[in-house]
Design a protein around this motif. Structure first.
Motif, mmCIF file in Angstrom:
data_model
loop_
_atom_site.group_PDB
_atom_site.id
_atom_site.type_symbol
_atom_site.label_atom_id
_atom_site.label_comp_id
_atom_site.label_asym_id
_atom_site.label_seq_id
_atom_site.Cartn_x
_atom_site.Cartn_y
_atom_site.Cartn_z
ATOM 1 N N GLN A 1 6.458 49.965 7.933
ATOM 2 C CA GLN A 1 6.059 49.265 9.149
ATOM 3 C C GLN A 1 7.253 49.021 10.064
ATOM 4 O OE1 GLN A 1 4.785 45.132 8.921
ATOM 5 N NE2 GLN A 1 3.090 45.557 10.336
ATOM 6 N N ASP B 1 -1.774 50.770 16.681
ATOM 7 C CA ASP B 1 -2.417 49.863 15.726
ATOM 8 C C ASP B 1 -1.933 48.433 15.971
ATOM 9 O OD1 ASP B 1 -2.700 48.355 13.093
ATOM 10 O OD2 ASP B 1 -3.818 50.194 12.673
ATOM 11 N N GLN B 2 -2.865 47.484 15.950
ATOM 12 C CA GLN B 2 -2.536 46.096 16.241
ATOM 13 C C GLN B 2 -1.481 45.546 15.293
ATOM 14 O OE1 GLN B 2 -3.587 44.418 18.930
ATOM 15 N NE2 GLN B 2 -2.172 42.787 18.307
ATOM 16 N N ALA B 3 -1.462 46.044 14.060
ATOM 17 C CA ALA B 3 -0.475 45.565 13.088
ATOM 18 C C ALA B 3 0.951 45.945 13.493
ATOM 19 C CB ALA B 3 -0.784 46.131 11.701
ATOM 20 N N ASP C 1 2.910 43.616 17.275
ATOM 21 C CA ASP C 1 3.784 42.434 17.216
ATOM 22 C C ASP C 1 5.220 42.776 16.805
ATOM 23 O OD1 ASP C 1 1.754 40.813 18.088
ATOM 24 O OD2 ASP C 1 1.171 40.137 16.084
#
Length: 219
Positions: A48, A125-127, A130
């Protein structure tokens, strides 16, 4: 003009041009390589963090190159006046370029700080949104400094002194590695930030480059 004399003159001009261009190319490569270093080191934390930093690089590096392209106009303007012996015009020109660079740096930082709609437009992707925005906002804090650095760098290059920017660029790249280590993994009392730490270290390196070039120009 005899052919041999013409060839000798061409070789001399090419040698002079190469001596000026090589440090500039190395300096530019060292500056843009910080994004590559960030990606490599973030990849050792988690997939990530790697994705967030790589995505952030795809946004801030083009913005950085745009800033470089705009401020690059300082170099030929300074060189023209320096070569013509109009030294008194160089100071006002560079001061105006610094005002312009500061404005461009703040504008670029503002755009990056509010780049979230771009990520949504790209269907990220929203993950990842941020952590990518946190990384971008950290890098954005250094953009006013790096824009001013670029103006001073172009001033030095225009006077025929490209080596300081090469040395400072290489030092900045080398400094980015231990700073990444400190902020990514949380060393010396600093909290571990993961990929966001890459953005913090990049912003600090940008500030270092401005301070170093300011000291050189003052000298």
């Amino acid at each position: 003009m005899p052919t041999e004399l013409r060839l000798r003159r061409v070789r001399l001009e090419l040698r002079t041009l190469f001596a000026l261009a090589l440090p500039m190319m190395i300096a530019q490569l060292a500056s843009t390589a910080m994004g590559f270093v960030d990606t490599v080191m973030a990849g050792r934390v988690s997939p990530q963090d790697l994705a967030a930093v790589a995505l952030g690089n795809s946004i801030w590096v083009p913005v950085y190159l745009l800033v470089c392209g705009i401020t690059l106009a300082t170099t030929p303007n300074v060189a023209q006046r320096f070569g013509a012996g109009r030294h008194g015009e160089i100071g006002p020109l560079v001061r105006q370029a610094l005002w312009m660079g500061g404005g461009i740096g703040v504008l670029s930082a503002s755009l990056m700080w509010n780049a979230e709609p771009v990520l949504h437009l790209l269907s990220v992707d929203q993950a990842l949104v941020d952590p990518t925005m946190a990384y971008l906002r950290a890098v954005a804090c250094g953009f006013p400094a790096v824009a001013l650095y670029q103006v001073l760098r172009c001033f030095s290059d225009g006077l025929g002194h490209p080596r300081p920017s090469m040395v400072i660029g290489i030092l900045g790249l080398l400094l980015n590695i231990p700073l990444n280590y400190v902020f990514i993994y949380g060393k010396f009392g600093v909290p571990a930030m993961g990929g966001v730490g890459c953005g913090v270290s990049t912003a600090l390196v940008m500030l270092f480059m401005l301070v170093a070039m300011s000291l050189w120009v003052k000298r």
